[in-house]
Motif scaffolding. Structure first.
Motif, PDB file in Angstrom:
ATOM      1  N   ALA A 306      -3.233   2.850   0.489  1.00  0.00           N
ATOM      2  CA  ALA A 306      -3.356   1.426   0.819  1.00  0.00           C
ATOM      3  C   ALA A 306      -2.245   0.615   0.163  1.00  0.00           C
ATOM      4  O   ALA A 306      -1.668  -0.293   0.788  1.00  0.00           O
ATOM      5  CB  ALA A 306      -4.729   0.905   0.383  1.00  0.00           C
ATOM      6  N   SER A 307      -1.921   0.922  -1.092  1.00  0.00           N
ATOM      7  CA  SER A 307      -0.841   0.201  -1.783  1.00  0.00           C
ATOM      8  C   SER A 307       0.488   0.405  -1.069  1.00  0.00           C
ATOM      9  O   SER A 307       1.285  -0.532  -0.917  1.00  0.00           O
ATOM     10  CB  SER A 307      -0.742   0.675  -3.237  1.00  0.00           C
ATOM     11  N   ASP A 308       0.732   1.645  -0.615  1.00  0.00           N
ATOM     12  CA  ASP A 308       1.962   1.921   0.126  1.00  0.00           C
ATOM     13  C   ASP A 308       1.960   1.206   1.478  1.00  0.00           C
ATOM     14  O   ASP A 308       2.984   0.669   1.916  1.00  0.00           O
ATOM     15  CB  ASP A 308       2.097   3.429   0.327  1.00  0.00           C
ATOM     16  N   ALA A 309       0.786   1.143   2.116  1.00  0.00           N
ATOM     17  CA  ALA A 309       0.693   0.518   3.438  1.00  0.00           C
ATOM     18  C   ALA A 309       0.937  -0.995   3.372  1.00  0.00           C
ATOM     19  O   ALA A 309       1.607  -1.549   4.249  1.00  0.00           O
ATOM     20  CB  ALA A 309      -0.674   0.803   4.055  1.00  0.00           C
ATOM     21  N   VAL A 310       0.418  -1.669   2.345  1.00  0.00           N
ATOM     22  CA  VAL A 310       0.627  -3.118   2.268  1.00  0.00           C
ATOM     23  C   VAL A 310       2.091  -3.443   2.015  1.00  0.00           C
ATOM     24  O   VAL A 310       2.604  -4.473   2.475  1.00  0.00           O
ATOM     25  CB  VAL A 310      -0.272  -3.764   1.179  1.00  0.00           C
ATOM     26  N   ARG A 311       2.782  -2.556   1.273  1.00  0.00           N
ATOM     27  CA  ARG A 311       4.224  -2.765   1.082  1.00  0.00           C
ATOM     28  C   ARG A 311       4.982  -2.567   2.383  1.00  0.00           C
ATOM     29  O   ARG A 311       5.861  -3.362   2.733  1.00  0.00           O
ATOM     30  CB  ARG A 311       4.756  -1.812   0.008  1.00  0.00           C
ATOM     31  N   ARG A 312       4.640  -1.517   3.104  1.00  0.00           N
ATOM     32  CA  ARG A 312       5.331  -1.245   4.372  1.00  0.00           C
ATOM     33  C   ARG A 312       5.039  -2.318   5.409  1.00  0.00           C
ATOM     34  O   ARG A 312       5.913  -2.675   6.210  1.00  0.00           O
ATOM     35  CB  ARG A 312       4.910   0.124   4.899  1.00  0.00           C
ATOM     36  N   ALA A 313       3.831  -2.844   5.412  1.00  0.00           N
ATOM     37  CA  ALA A 313       3.458  -3.859   6.404  1.00  0.00           C
ATOM     38  C   ALA A 313       3.916  -5.259   5.998  1.00  0.00           C
ATOM     39  O   ALA A 313       3.809  -6.196   6.794  1.00  0.00           O
ATOM     40  CB  ALA A 313       1.940  -3.852   6.597  1.00  0.00           C
ATOM     41  N   GLY A 314       4.410  -5.420   4.770  1.00  0.00           N
ATOM     42  CA  GLY A 314       4.853  -6.736   4.317  1.00  0.00           C
ATOM     43  C   GLY A 314       3.714  -7.723   4.131  1.00  0.00           C
ATOM     44  O   GLY A 314       3.868  -8.921   4.386  1.00  0.00           O
ATOM     45  N   THR A 315       2.578  -7.220   3.678  1.00  0.00           N
ATOM     46  CA  THR A 315       1.416  -8.083   3.463  1.00  0.00           C
ATOM     47  C   THR A 315       1.705  -9.099   2.368  1.00  0.00           C
ATOM     48  O   THR A 315       2.283  -8.761   1.332  1.00  0.00           O
ATOM     49  CB  THR A 315       0.190  -7.240   3.071  1.00  0.00           C
ATOM     50  N   HIS A 316       1.280 -10.342   2.597  1.00  0.00           N
ATOM     51  CA  HIS A 316       1.508 -11.409   1.608  1.00  0.00           C
ATOM     52  C   HIS A 316       0.785 -11.052   0.311  1.00  0.00           C
ATOM     53  O   HIS A 316      -0.342 -10.533   0.335  1.00  0.00           O
ATOM     54  CB  HIS A 316       0.989 -12.738   2.148  1.00  0.00           C
ATOM     55  N   PRO A 317       1.418 -11.308  -0.862  1.00  0.00           N
ATOM     56  CA  PRO A 317       0.784 -10.958  -2.140  1.00  0.00           C
ATOM     57  C   PRO A 317      -0.633 -11.505  -2.316  1.00  0.00           C
ATOM     58  O   PRO A 317      -1.477 -10.849  -2.930  1.00  0.00           O
ATOM     59  CB  PRO A 317       1.735 -11.569  -3.172  1.00  0.00           C
ATOM     60  N   SER A 318      -0.899 -12.696  -1.767  1.00  0.00           N
ATOM     61  CA  SER A 318      -2.233 -13.285  -1.933  1.00  0.00           C
ATOM     62  C   SER A 318      -3.304 -12.528  -1.150  1.00  0.00           C
ATOM     63  O   SER A 318      -4.495 -12.713  -1.403  1.00  0.00           O
ATOM     64  CB  SER A 318      -2.216 -14.754  -1.489  1.00  0.00           C
TER      65      SER A 318
END
Length: 395
Positions: A306-318
């Motif tokens: 999940a941590s890798d996926a949010v980085r790849r998807a460019g999820t906003h930090p908030s």
């Protein structure tokens, strides 16, 4: 005709403000009550005079009528500033505000008469050699109004930040919004300067844009000033609408969990009780129960995925923490459906304040990510691929 309706709406709002002030002052007359009463009287007189000039009930009004209207607006703004100064903690003496207001009124009076304004029908005309005095009159008036409204907004905003969340705080916020609309209303008068310079004249009635801005300014401000009176009557419907909205936000997450584990739902008797607020409370409990039931189906590496996926998807930090939790749930649901368990794969849910409001806010974020996040879709696909090569085991 729209400007006439706008002025009448303003006058109705001012009457409401005056009524509230009279009720508030029945027990004691504080400086704040006197200042807001002074504002109501002055702005009512100014807008009433503007409406009279627009309607031309008694024929064309003399040019001085516009001056009187402007002077009343300056006085009204002065009272507003004094009111904002009086309600804040450790209020300073308002003498400087009074002096600035008095200087503005005196300067406008002199500049208006020096300009040699003459009225014919609904137009005030000037001779070319004196139009500069009227432009100076407009500049002084506009600068004072912008300064006064921004000063008022600053003072009342500081006070609002120190007030606990309540109808009073919401009312103060509305008053601040009304003042900011007033800044636009004041700035729109620069159009008068353009007309005066190009045509050596000025209309005694405001145009439609100015009238609508005036109406919005006073109506929003009046609504804020009287919110503590009529606000309680709306609290029930507002609370119901808020519960409906939050209930709908939780629905995608709850539906997926309920489809996987129908046993999390309370009995049909419990579901029929309490209305939407109880249904919202029930959904929160059922989602949390489902998360506990899924603890044994959480893959040991899902947090890393999940941590890798949010980085790849460019999820906003908030939104990252909520997205990681949503991805963890999505993967656990797939593992549960496949009958695969991971005894070592335990991930505690994100901790929030133990209140229904905090729980629903957090779970709403998780539900949005569960339904729409690209990162969650990536984790779901990776989990599906992992399960395709893993023999099913009994839970």
């Amino acid at each position: 005709m729209i400007e006439v309706l706008a002025y009448l709406g303003c006058l109705v709002a001012v009457v409401v403000v005056c009524y509230k002030v009279r009720l508030a002052g029945a027990d004691r007359q504080t400086p704040g009550h006197r200042h807001i009463a002074g504002f109501a009287v002055c702005i009512a007189g100014a807008l009433g005079l503007d409406a009279w000039m627009t309607l031309e009930i008694t024929g064309p009004m003399p040019a001085i009528a516009g001056l009187v209207s402007d002077e009343l607006k300056v006085a009204a703004l002065g009272f507003l500033i004094l009111f904002a100064n009086s309600v804040r903690p450790a209020a300073i003496r308002g003498r400087r505000y009074v002096l600035v207001t008095a200087w503005t009124m005196a300067t406008c009076l002199v500049l208006f008469f020096v300009s040699g304004a003459d009225q014919s029908a609904d137009v005030v005309t000037f001779t070319p050699d004196r139009v500069g005095f009227f432009v100076a009159y407009d500049v002084v008036l506009i600068c004072y109004e912008v300064w006064g409204l921004l000063t008022f907004t600053t003072l009342i905003g500081r006070y609002a930040r120190m007030v606990e969340p309540s109808l009073l705080r919401t009312g103060l916020r509305l008053i601040t919004v009304g003042a900011l609309i007033g800044v636009l209303w004041a700035a729109w008068q620069f159009d008068d300067i353009r007309i005066a310079l190009s045509q050596h004249q000025n209309t005694t009635s405001e145009d439609e844009v100015s009238a609508v801005l005036a109406a919005c300014c006073v109506l929003v401000s009046a609504a804020g000033a009287t919110l503590t009176v009529w606000g309680p009557y709306l609290s029930g419907p507002v609370r119901w609408l808020g519960a409906q909205w939050r209930y709908a936000q939780l629905r995608p997450l709850w539906a997926a969990m309920h489809a996987a584990m129908p046993a999390i739902a309370l009995s049909s008797v419990a579901r029929q009780q309490g209305g939407v607020e109880f249904a919202l409370y029930r959904h929160v409990i059922e989602i949390r129960d489902a998360q506990l039931a899924l603890r044994g189906h959480i893959h040991p590496s899902v947090q890393e995925w999940a941590s890798d996926a949010v980085r790849r998807a460019g999820t906003h930090p908030s939104r990252r923490e909520a997205t990681i939790e949503a991805a963890t749930i999505a993967a656990a649901v797939l593992a549960h459906d496949a009958g695969v368990s991971y005894p070592a794969g335990v991930a505690d849910p994100h901790r929030v304040d133990p209140s229904l409001a905090a729980e629903t806010r957090w779970l709403a974020q998780v539900s949005r990510a569960f339904a729409h996040s690209k990162a969650v879709a990536l984790v779901r696909a990776r989990m599906a691929a992992e399960l395709s090569g893993v023999p099913s085991t009994s839970s």
